[in-house]
Design an enzyme around this catalytic site. Structure first.
Site, PDB file in Angstrom:
ATOM      1  N   MET A   1       0.835  -1.202   0.000  1.00 11.68           N
ATOM      2  CA  MET A   1       0.000   0.000   0.000  1.00 11.68           C
ATOM      3  C   MET A   1       0.874   1.257   0.000  1.00 11.68           C
ATOM      4  SD  MET A   1      -3.456  -0.901   2.025  1.00 11.68           S
ATOM      5  CE  MET A   1      -2.863  -0.610   3.678  1.00 11.68           C
ATOM      6  N   GLY A   2       2.145   1.093  -0.320  1.00 13.75           N
ATOM      7  CA  GLY A   2       3.029   2.256  -0.417  1.00 13.75           C
ATOM      8  C   GLY A   2       3.540   2.726   0.931  1.00 13.75           C
ATOM      9  N   ALA A   3       4.075   3.966   0.963  1.00 16.63           N
ATOM     10  CA  ALA A   3       4.806   4.474   2.135  1.00 16.63           C
ATOM     11  C   ALA A   3       5.891   3.458   2.495  1.00 16.63           C
ATOM     12  CB  ALA A   3       3.863   4.753   3.311  1.00 16.63           C
ATOM     13  N   LEU A   4       6.678   3.118   1.502  1.00 16.48           N
ATOM     14  CA  LEU A   4       7.605   1.993   1.623  1.00 16.48           C
ATOM     15  C   LEU A   4       8.687   2.253   2.669  1.00 16.48           C
ATOM     16  CD1 LEU A   4       8.130   0.914  -2.109  1.00 16.48           C
ATOM     17  CD2 LEU A   4       6.321   0.266  -0.499  1.00 16.48           C
ATOM     18  N   HIS A   5       8.972   1.209   3.435  1.00 17.38           N
ATOM     19  CA  HIS A   5      10.057   1.235   4.423  1.00 17.38           C
ATOM     20  C   HIS A   5      10.937   0.008   4.182  1.00 17.38           C
ATOM     21  CE1 HIS A   5       7.579  -1.789   6.320  1.00 17.38           C
ATOM     22  NE2 HIS A   5       6.599  -0.930   6.541  1.00 17.38           N
TER      23      HIS A   5
ATOM     24  N   HIS B   1       9.211  -3.390   3.472  1.00 18.46           N
ATOM     25  CA  HIS B   1       8.775  -3.587   2.078  1.00 18.46           C
ATOM     26  C   HIS B   1       9.974  -3.883   1.178  1.00 18.46           C
ATOM     27  CE1 HIS B   1       5.503  -0.672   3.486  1.00 18.46           C
ATOM     28  NE2 HIS B   1       4.792  -1.704   3.080  1.00 18.46           N
TER      29      HIS B   1
ATOM     30  N   LEU C   1       8.747  -2.367  11.758  1.00 20.94           N
ATOM     31  CA  LEU C   1       8.481  -1.289  10.797  1.00 20.94           C
ATOM     32  C   LEU C   1       7.056  -1.413  10.290  1.00 20.94           C
ATOM     33  CD1 LEU C   1      11.769  -1.073   8.703  1.00 20.94           C
ATOM     34  CD2 LEU C   1      11.190   0.022  10.868  1.00 20.94           C
ATOM     35  N   SER C   2       6.392  -0.271  10.158  1.00 22.38           N
ATOM     36  CA  SER C   2       5.024  -0.234   9.656  1.00 22.38           C
ATOM     37  C   SER C   2       4.789   1.154   9.075  1.00 22.38           C
ATOM     38  CB  SER C   2       4.026  -0.478  10.803  1.00 22.38           C
ATOM     39  OG  SER C   2       2.728  -0.065  10.417  1.00 22.38           O
TER      40      SER C   2
HETATM   41  P1  AMP Z   1       1.369  -2.935   3.473  1.00 22.17           P
HETATM   42  O1  AMP Z   1       1.961  -1.902   2.584  1.00 22.17           O
HETATM   43  O2  AMP Z   1       1.304  -2.534   4.898  1.00 22.17           O
HETATM   44  O3  AMP Z   1       0.087  -3.497   2.932  1.00 22.17           O
HETATM   45  O4  AMP Z   1       2.397  -4.140   3.460  1.00 22.17           O
HETATM   46  C1  AMP Z   1       2.817  -4.716   2.250  1.00 22.17           C
HETATM   47  C2  AMP Z   1       3.628  -5.944   2.571  1.00 22.17           C
HETATM   48  O5  AMP Z   1       4.755  -5.581   3.353  1.00 22.17           O
HETATM   49  C3  AMP Z   1       2.841  -6.983   3.393  1.00 22.17           C
HETATM   50  O6  AMP Z   1       3.142  -8.284   2.900  1.00 22.17           O
HETATM   51  C4  AMP Z   1       3.383  -6.767   4.771  1.00 22.17           C
HETATM   52  O7  AMP Z   1       3.290  -7.907   5.590  1.00 22.17           O
HETATM   53  C5  AMP Z   1       4.829  -6.425   4.480  1.00 22.17           C
HETATM   54  N1  AMP Z   1       5.438  -5.733   5.613  1.00 22.17           N
HETATM   55  C6  AMP Z   1       4.930  -4.687   6.306  1.00 22.17           C
HETATM   56  N2  AMP Z   1       5.738  -4.366   7.336  1.00 22.17           N
HETATM   57  C7  AMP Z   1       6.783  -5.234   7.293  1.00 22.17           C
HETATM   58  C8  AMP Z   1       7.956  -5.414   8.091  1.00 22.17           C
HETATM   59  N3  AMP Z   1       8.210  -4.642   9.140  1.00 22.17           N
HETATM   60  N4  AMP Z   1       8.793  -6.421   7.759  1.00 22.17           N
HETATM   61  C9  AMP Z   1       8.534  -7.214   6.674  1.00 22.17           C
HETATM   62  N5  AMP Z   1       7.450  -7.089   5.896  1.00 22.17           N
HETATM   63  C10 AMP Z   1       6.587  -6.110   6.188  1.00 22.17           C
END
Ligand code: AMP
Length: 289
Positions: free
Chosen positions: A39-43, A46, A194-195
């Site tokens: 969903m973006g806002a990549l860290h 991701h 990370l989130s």
């Molecule tokens: P999101 O953008 O939050 O929907 O996450 C996209 C993908 O990145 C999902 O498969 C998440 O589980 C993964 N993700 C989010 N946070 C982390 C993290 N801290 N470490 C590894 N994968 C992550």
């Protein structure tokens, strides 16, 4: 005069026909395709998925789509961080070769009427707290997998229940010729997982949020010392989080990794899951036991 916009370092496609043409181009030289939905806002979490997707010379396609159907009314859809240009640079810097950043209309055109509901692992925890969430997740992930047609798709252990739901959906819908890869949770040095939602935390809230990973680590230490009773492991985590006034525990639960059914004893592959509120931000985390 408007500032000239910087050209994107890699192609960005906005609808499924353009995506299919671009993926066919990546495959033309015989390469396989790895896919990372986000969903973006990549860290860095991701970006670690992009690394995993690109192993063995797979061409990496990443999607950036804040999927409205997985947010309930009153959740943070409108506030969710959006920074596409920075995301595209970061993904390209890590080796992604194509970005799928569709418009909402490209994914949910007028008259869209199909929802994928997965039973089983959706019944508890996040599924109970957010009753429409996993329908939105399963539907969009199925659509993305069908549209991209990758050889592998990479998801984060951070969202362990989502992994269980996606695994079940892929099996049930015959999408299991796509290899599902689960990458470990990436954490900051202080332990915080990370989130994208960490961006909502004030410095003081971020300190409070550390109680979540501290609580999980306390249970992990008990488990490593031989403790198997779910009630003991859960209460270890609960007592650490309860000591932090800025962090309000919503649930802590030891579940079976595949079914997400609560267990009484840790045996085989189990996951200790936490959801907690820090101010108005809801965070989840988990560890494998
Ligand atoms: P999101 O953008 O939050 O929907 O996450 C996209 C993908 O990145 C999902 O498969 C998440 O589980 C993964 N993700 C989010 N946070 C982390 C993290 N801290 N470490 C590894 N994968 C992550």
């Amino acid at each position: 005069m408007a500032a000239p916009s910087t050209p994107s370092p890699i192609p960005i496609v906005r609808d499924v026909p353009a995506l299919r043409r671009a993926v066919a181009g990546l495959r033309a030289s015989g390469r396989r395709v790895g896919f990372v939905p986000t969903m973006g806002a990549l860290h860095d979490g991701h970006l670690s998925l992009i690394d995993a997707a690109g192993a063995d010379d797979h061409a990496v396609v990443a999607s950036i789509f804040v999927n409205p159907t997985q947010f309930a009314a009153g959740e943070d859809l409108a506030d969710y961080p959006r920074r596409e240009a920075a995301d595209v640079s970061a993904a390209a810097g890590r080796g992604a070769e194509l970005i799928f950043a569709p418009t909402t209309e490209a994914i949910y055109p007028d008259g869209f009427g199909t929802t994928i509901h997965v039973d089983g692992p959706t019944a508890v925890l996040e599924g109970a707290a957010r009753p429409t969430h996993f329908d939105g997740v399963a539907t969009v992930v199925a659509k993305l997998l069908i549209a991209v047609g990758p050889d592998r798709a990479v998801f984060g252990q951070k969202d362990a229940q989502q992994v269980a739901v996606v695994r079940r959906m892929m099996r049930d819908l015959h999408l299991d010729d796509i290899a599902l890869v689960v990458a470990p949770t990436v954490r900051d040095d202080d332990g915080l997982a990370l989130s994208s939602r960490n961006a909502y935390l004030s410095p003081a809230e971020r300190q409070s949020a550390l109680a979540i990973s501290r609580g999980l680590r306390a249970a992990e230490a008990r488990a490593q010392a031989g403790e198997t009773a779910a009630a003991v492991l859960e209460s270890e985590t609960r007592s650490v989080i309860d000591e932090e006034p800025g962090c309000e525990l919503e649930y802590v639960s030891l579940v079976d990794a595949d079914e997400f059914t609560p267990v009484e004893e840790a045996a085989g592959s189990c996951i200790l899951c936490v959801a907690a509120r820090v101010g108005s931000t809801r965070l989840i985390d988990n560890i494998l036991i």
